[in-house]
Scaffold this motif. Structure first.
Motif, PDB file in Angstrom:
ATOM      1  N   GLY A  13       0.850  -1.189   0.000  1.00  0.00           N
ATOM      2  CA  GLY A  13       0.000   0.000   0.000  1.00  0.00           C
ATOM      3  C   GLY A  13       0.884   1.236   0.000  1.00  0.00           C
ATOM      4  N   CYS A  14       0.232   2.393  -0.009  1.00  0.00           N
ATOM      5  CA  CYS A  14       0.993   3.648  -0.167  1.00  0.00           C
ATOM      6  C   CYS A  14       1.199   4.371   1.153  1.00  0.00           C
ATOM      7  CB  CYS A  14       0.265   4.570  -1.134  1.00  0.00           C
ATOM      8  SG  CYS A  14      -1.241   5.274  -0.429  1.00  0.00           S
ATOM      9  N   SER A  15       0.716   3.793   2.237  1.00  0.00           N
ATOM     10  CA  SER A  15       0.715   4.331   3.602  1.00  0.00           C
ATOM     11  C   SER A  15      -0.407   5.337   3.826  1.00  0.00           C
ATOM     12  CB  SER A  15       2.074   4.900   4.036  1.00  0.00           C
ATOM     13  OG  SER A  15       2.126   6.295   3.917  1.00  0.00           O
ATOM     14  N   GLY A  16      -1.220   5.579   2.789  1.00  0.00           N
ATOM     15  CA  GLY A  16      -2.347   6.498   2.962  1.00  0.00           C
ATOM     16  C   GLY A  16      -3.336   6.029   4.016  1.00  0.00           C
ATOM     17  N   CYS A  17      -3.505   4.714   4.129  1.00  0.00           N
ATOM     18  CA  CYS A  17      -4.440   4.202   5.148  1.00  0.00           C
ATOM     19  C   CYS A  17      -3.881   4.447   6.548  1.00  0.00           C
ATOM     20  CB  CYS A  17      -4.702   2.716   4.911  1.00  0.00           C
ATOM     21  SG  CYS A  17      -5.636   2.401   3.396  1.00  0.00           S
ATOM     22  N   GLU A  58      -3.075  -2.762   6.094  1.00  0.00           N
ATOM     23  CA  GLU A  58      -3.121  -1.938   4.881  1.00  0.00           C
ATOM     24  C   GLU A  58      -2.379  -2.655   3.760  1.00  0.00           C
ATOM     25  OE1 GLU A  58      -1.464   2.162   4.954  1.00  0.00           O
ATOM     26  OE2 GLU A  58      -0.501   1.628   3.071  1.00  0.00           O
ATOM     27  N   GLY A  84      -8.829  -0.480   4.027  1.00  0.00           N
ATOM     28  CA  GLY A  84      -8.628   0.214   2.755  1.00  0.00           C
ATOM     29  C   GLY A  84      -8.788  -0.682   1.543  1.00  0.00           C
ATOM     30  N   ASP A  85      -9.012  -0.029   0.402  1.00  0.00           N
ATOM     31  CA  ASP A  85      -9.337  -0.763  -0.824  1.00  0.00           C
ATOM     32  C   ASP A  85      -8.232  -1.722  -1.274  1.00  0.00           C
ATOM     33  OD1 ASP A  85     -11.740   0.549  -0.876  1.00  0.00           O
ATOM     34  OD2 ASP A  85     -11.214   1.924  -2.492  1.00  0.00           O
ATOM     35  N   CYS A  86      -6.973  -1.386  -1.020  1.00  0.00           N
ATOM     36  CA  CYS A  86      -5.908  -2.308  -1.450  1.00  0.00           C
ATOM     37  C   CYS A  86      -5.995  -3.625  -0.691  1.00  0.00           C
ATOM     38  CB  CYS A  86      -4.532  -1.673  -1.254  1.00  0.00           C
ATOM     39  SG  CYS A  86      -4.229  -0.279  -2.354  1.00  0.00           S
ATOM     40  N   ASN A  91      -7.051  -3.322  -5.413  1.00  0.00           N
ATOM     41  CA  ASN A  91      -7.041  -1.904  -5.801  1.00  0.00           C
ATOM     42  C   ASN A  91      -5.824  -1.516  -6.658  1.00  0.00           C
ATOM     43  OD1 ASN A  91      -8.218   0.711  -5.624  1.00  0.00           O
ATOM     44  ND2 ASN A  91      -6.923   1.269  -3.906  1.00  0.00           N
ATOM     45  N   VAL A  92      -5.056  -0.557  -6.252  1.00  0.00           N
ATOM     46  CA  VAL A  92      -3.942  -0.050  -7.071  1.00  0.00           C
ATOM     47  C   VAL A  92      -2.889  -1.126  -7.351  1.00  0.00           C
ATOM     48  CG1 VAL A  92      -2.098   1.656  -7.235  1.00  0.00           C
ATOM     49  CG2 VAL A  92      -4.328   2.331  -6.318  1.00  0.00           C
ATOM     50  N   GLY A 146     -12.393   1.980   1.191  1.00  0.00           N
ATOM     51  CA  GLY A 146     -12.023   3.395   1.094  1.00  0.00           C
ATOM     52  C   GLY A 146     -10.574   3.521   0.667  1.00  0.00           C
ATOM     53  N   CYS A 147     -10.288   4.599   0.003  1.00  0.00           N
ATOM     54  CA  CYS A 147      -8.922   4.818  -0.486  1.00  0.00           C
ATOM     55  C   CYS A 147      -8.516   6.274  -0.205  1.00  0.00           C
ATOM     56  CB  CYS A 147      -8.844   4.496  -1.969  1.00  0.00           C
ATOM     57  SG  CYS A 147      -7.167   4.629  -2.668  1.00  0.00           S
ATOM     58  N   PRO A 148      -8.161   6.531   1.051  1.00  0.00           N
ATOM     59  CA  PRO A 148      -8.205   5.633   2.210  1.00  0.00           C
ATOM     60  C   PRO A 148      -9.563   5.704   2.894  1.00  0.00           C
ATOM     61  CG  PRO A 148      -7.233   7.707   2.878  1.00  0.00           C
ATOM     62  CD  PRO A 148      -7.556   7.844   1.401  1.00  0.00           C
TER      63      PRO A 148
END
Ligand code: SF4
Length: 177
Positions: A13-17, A58, A84-86, A91-92, A146-148
């Motif tokens: 993940g991107c750490s957004g969560c 996440e 989160g969506d990932c 997701n991404v 959610g993203c996030p």
């Protein structure tokens, strides 16, 4: 009453969560009265402890390292939350699933350069054939899309679990937002 043990895990993940978790802001102090964070990118603990009450995860499962960590964490966690969506759908990270792993590596390391380059095969986790949501690998107790996911939804989920209830966050979350 003893505090619950809370952990978080960061896979693909991107750490957004995790940023959204921190966006709970001052309510984190309220949470800290009820939980101890025993493992997370947010604390300096190297080993995932035994008997964790709640783990937020996440990211998708994209490498052999992700897979091993997820299975280890599941075996030591009472309630596992896909955050989160990932984690929920891939997701991404899942966007690469239309391609073969070798084609992705060639594209990433060789196609766009005229210099001799080597595709790394040591010291990095091997990519799995597909990025996968975590419920395809292990049992998940609560999904939080959610993203996030919004901070309010994360706070709601945690407080419901602390009260011994099963949260239903779908009215507070939306895929892709
Ligand atoms: S769900 Fe969105 S915010 Fe969370 S890790 Fe994936 S891309 Fe980042």
């Amino acid at each position: 009453m003893a505090k619950l043990k809370l952990a978080t895990l960061w896979l693909d993940g991107c750490s957004g969560c995790h940023m959204s978790l921190l966006d709970i802001d001052e309510r984190l102090i309220e949470l800290a009265n009820h939980v101890d964070i025993v493992y997370s990118p947010l604390v300096d603990v190297k080993e995932f402890p035994a008997d964790v009450d709640i783990t937020l995860i996440e990211g998708a499962v994209s490498t052999d390292d992700d897979l091993e960590k997820l299975q280890h964490v599941r075996s030591r966690t009472r309630l596992l939350i896909a955050l989160g969506d990932c984690a929920v759908t891939a997701n991404v990270p899942g966007m690469r699933n239309l391609h073969e792993v070798q084609d992705l590596l060639e594209r990433s390391y060789r196609d766009n350069t005229d210099r001799p380059t080597r595709i790394p095969d040591q010291g990095v986790p091997a990519l799995l054939p597909k990025s996968r949501p975590i419920h395809e690998i292990v049992r998940v107790d609560v999904h939080v899309p959610g993203c996030p996911p919004p901070a309010d939804a994360i706070f709601y989920v945690l407080t419901e679990l602390l009260e011994g209830r099963t949260p239903e966050p779908t009215t507070m979350t939306r895929f892709g937002k």
